[in-house]
Design a protein around this motif. Structure first.
Motif, PDB file in Angstrom:
ATOM      1  N   GLU A  45       1.985  -7.052  42.821  1.00 37.36           N
ATOM      2  CA  GLU A  45       0.909  -6.578  41.949  1.00 37.36           C
ATOM      3  C   GLU A  45       0.869  -7.459  40.695  1.00 37.36           C
ATOM      4  OE1 GLU A  45       0.447  -2.079  41.709  1.00 37.36           O
ATOM      5  OE2 GLU A  45       2.561  -2.262  42.254  1.00 37.36           O
ATOM      6  N   GLN A  77      -1.346  -8.345  38.448  1.00 40.42           N
ATOM      7  CA  GLN A  77      -2.022  -7.885  37.225  1.00 40.42           C
ATOM      8  C   GLN A  77      -1.301  -6.715  36.553  1.00 40.42           C
ATOM      9  OE1 GLN A  77      -3.724  -8.827  40.041  1.00 40.42           O
ATOM     10  NE2 GLN A  77      -4.340 -10.734  39.060  1.00 40.42           N
ATOM     11  N   LYS A  78      -0.345  -6.116  37.238  1.00 44.27           N
ATOM     12  CA  LYS A  78       0.489  -5.086  36.615  1.00 44.27           C
ATOM     13  C   LYS A  78       1.312  -5.702  35.489  1.00 44.27           C
ATOM     14  CE  LYS A  78       4.445  -2.065  37.695  1.00 44.27           C
ATOM     15  NZ  LYS A  78       5.345  -1.595  38.781  1.00 44.27           N
ATOM     16  N   PRO A 132      -1.994  -8.858  33.106  1.00 43.40           N
ATOM     17  CA  PRO A 132      -3.357  -8.326  33.285  1.00 43.40           C
ATOM     18  C   PRO A 132      -4.462  -9.336  33.021  1.00 43.40           C
ATOM     19  CG  PRO A 132      -2.308  -7.408  31.308  1.00 43.40           C
ATOM     20  CD  PRO A 132      -1.237  -8.124  32.066  1.00 43.40           C
ATOM     21  N   GLU A 133      -4.174 -10.354  32.202  1.00 43.53           N
ATOM     22  CA  GLU A 133      -5.211 -11.338  31.901  1.00 43.53           C
ATOM     23  C   GLU A 133      -5.446 -12.307  33.056  1.00 43.53           C
ATOM     24  OE1 GLU A 133      -1.283 -12.686  30.095  1.00 43.53           O
ATOM     25  OE2 GLU A 133      -2.483 -10.850  30.182  1.00 43.53           O
ATOM     26  N   ARG A 175      -6.995 -12.609  35.724  1.00 44.07           N
ATOM     27  CA  ARG A 175      -8.092 -12.097  36.549  1.00 44.07           C
ATOM     28  C   ARG A 175      -9.227 -13.111  36.537  1.00 44.07           C
ATOM     29  NH1 ARG A 175     -10.466  -8.073  33.471  1.00 44.07           N
ATOM     30  NH2 ARG A 175      -9.376  -8.912  31.655  1.00 44.07           N
ATOM     31  N   GLU A 181     -14.759  -7.936  39.577  1.00 38.90           N
ATOM     32  CA  GLU A 181     -13.500  -8.248  38.906  1.00 38.90           C
ATOM     33  C   GLU A 181     -12.471  -8.534  39.995  1.00 38.90           C
ATOM     34  OE1 GLU A 181     -10.694  -6.457  35.367  1.00 38.90           O
ATOM     35  OE2 GLU A 181     -11.495  -5.064  36.851  1.00 38.90           O
ATOM     36  N   LYS A 220      -8.840  -9.587  41.518  1.00 39.24           N
ATOM     37  CA  LYS A 220      -7.413  -9.511  41.218  1.00 39.24           C
ATOM     38  C   LYS A 220      -6.616  -9.952  42.433  1.00 39.24           C
ATOM     39  CE  LYS A 220      -7.864  -5.639  37.946  1.00 39.24           C
ATOM     40  NZ  LYS A 220      -7.406  -4.264  37.636  1.00 39.24           N
ATOM     41  N   GLY A 221      -5.295 -10.058  42.240  1.00 37.60           N
ATOM     42  CA  GLY A 221      -4.408 -10.472  43.321  1.00 37.60           C
ATOM     43  C   GLY A 221      -3.649 -11.726  42.931  1.00 37.60           C
ATOM     44  N   THR A 222      -2.958 -12.315  43.871  1.00 41.59           N
ATOM     45  CA  THR A 222      -2.250 -13.565  43.601  1.00 41.59           C
ATOM     46  C   THR A 222      -3.268 -14.705  43.441  1.00 41.59           C
ATOM     47  OG1 THR A 222      -2.058 -14.092  45.944  1.00 41.59           O
ATOM     48  CG2 THR A 222      -0.257 -12.796  44.951  1.00 41.59           C
ATOM     49  N   MET A 252      -7.098 -14.861  44.897  1.00 40.84           N
ATOM     50  CA  MET A 252      -8.260 -14.903  44.005  1.00 40.84           C
ATOM     51  C   MET A 252      -9.134 -16.119  44.294  1.00 40.84           C
ATOM     52  SD  MET A 252      -7.132 -13.441  40.261  1.00 40.84           S
ATOM     53  CE  MET A 252      -5.778 -14.592  39.974  1.00 40.84           C
ATOM     54  N   PRO A 287      -9.828 -13.147  30.797  1.00 43.51           N
ATOM     55  CA  PRO A 287      -9.928 -13.621  32.175  1.00 43.51           C
ATOM     56  C   PRO A 287     -10.713 -14.925  32.272  1.00 43.51           C
ATOM     57  CG  PRO A 287     -11.609 -11.968  31.777  1.00 43.51           C
ATOM     58  CD  PRO A 287     -10.815 -12.079  30.494  1.00 43.51           C
TER      59      PRO A 287
END
Length: 382
Positions: A205, A207-208, A211-212, A214, A234, A236-238, A242, A294
């Protein structure tokens, strides 16, 4: 500097590159100002001028200059090189202290405080600003720092094994070997804490913890941010995930041009996906991850914009990027993995290749823009 130049400078008032001081300021305050200019973009101190721009003067020029030399040498760490001169206006002597942007940043005062220039004042540097300065001078690389809240189990180890197998033809036999490879690739610290790059590429995870990290994608109906958004995502992910998501977004929103070639109809996207992919991967590879913002990929009616947080790395300019071979890495560990995954080359020629493709396909120029907070690539649409 002559009298007229000094008066013109004073009339501009205190600014990002200029500060007024009287000679009775304490040594720590002078050190603070010298440090903040050296840490930021350089500047001048006019000694003998009050906050309102009135010329008060100093009593003994030599004494003031000797004092400032001593402060710059012994109350700033590392010592800051300054150049001084004096100008007389109506029998009042003003000392001008020239401070260049330092080559050994970050600098601190004798009391251990780091300062930067903000507008027309000096303030303490934030943690993120200090990290950015260290990065710029290549004293450390942010993407190799450990993510203190993460542990080894936050990494998808099977994904890392697949990476080694698919791209390096390496098969892991035991956990000790696996951990050694993680450490060697700067994905894990020696204390078993995942690094920024480890989380970004193989985190369960990402973005846990970051968080930026993205990508915001939007399709705008017109040519302005205020126009209607036809689609907004939006992502997210590795990092590898992305990149795939962005490519899918572009494919679903770009126009396809149809033409007859030989006996069969063929279609192609209005802008080569190779060029767009280059721009997006460059943004991911070279963005400043200390900035809480982001990456943005925005389709307007007449153009596509890719916004990457952070200014260009040290010594890199728009001109050098256009020529090709400009290869100063802000995030070398991230870039190294992208090279291994065949997503970038190790030549620094990506931007030049993108510009060439767009020119050949649309007969229009790519616009590269630097601002105080981000780097923007503007790609014209047909």
């Amino acid at each position: 500097m002559n009298t007229i130049e000094l008066l013109e400078l004073i009339n501009k008032e205190e600014s990002y590159h200029l500060e007024f001081k009287l000679e009775d300021e304490n040594n720590e305050d002078f050190a603070k100002t010298i440090v903040c200019f050296a840490n930021t973009d350089g500047g001048k101190i006019l000694i003998g001028v009050d906050d309102n721009g009135n010329i008060i003067g100093v009593e003994e020029v030599d004494k003031v200059m000797f004092r400032l030399d001593d402060i710059a040498m012994n109350r700033c760490a590392p010592p800051v090189s300054i150049i001084q001169e004096s100008v007389i206006v109506d029998d009042k002597k003003v000392v001008i202290v020239h401070i260049d942007k330092g080559s050994q940043r970050p600098y601190r005062t004798k009391s251990g405080q780091y300062y930067v220039r903000a507008s027309n004042r000096c303030r303490q540097a934030s943690r993120e600003e200090l990290l950015r300065i260290f990065q710029t001078n290549q004293s450390l690389y942010y993407d190799e720092l450990p993510v203190t809240r993460a542990i080894l189990s936050d990494l998808d180890l099977s994904a890392f094994k697949d990476f080694l197998s698919n791209y390096l033809d390496i098969t892991i036999e035991n956990n000790n070997d696996l951990k050694n490879f993680l450490i060697n690739f700067h994905l894990l610290s020696k204390n078993d804490i995942p690094t920024i790059t480890g989380i970004l590429f193989f985190g369960k995870e990402p973005q846990k913890f970051i968080p930026e990290a993205r990508v915001i994608c939007a399709n705008i109906s017109g040519t302005d941010f205020g126009d209607t958004a036809l689609e907004h995502q939006e992502l997210k992910g590795t990092i590898p995930v992305m990149i795939i998501y962005v490519e899918n977004f572009l494919k679903s929103n770009l126009k396809k041009l149809h033409q007859i070639k030989d006996f069969s109809p063929e279609s192609e996207y209005e802008i080569p996906l190779t060029a767009l992919r280059e721009a997006v991967i460059n943004a991911i590879a070279h963005r400043d991850y200390t900035i809480s913002a982001p990456i943005r990929v925005i389709l307007f009616a007449d153009r596509i914009e890719i916004h990457s947080p952070g200014i260009l790395p040290n010594t890199v300019t728009v001109e050098s990027m256009k020529v090709g071979g400009s290869h100063v890495l802000r995030n070398p560990t991230i870039y190294n993995l992208l090279v291994k995954m065949k997503m970038v080359t190790d030549l620094g020629s990506g931007v030049r290749r993108m510009i060439k493709l767009i020119k050949e396909h649309t007969n229009k120029e790519v616009d590269l823009i630097t601002t105080e907070n981000e780097f923007i690539v503007k790609i014209p649409r047909k």
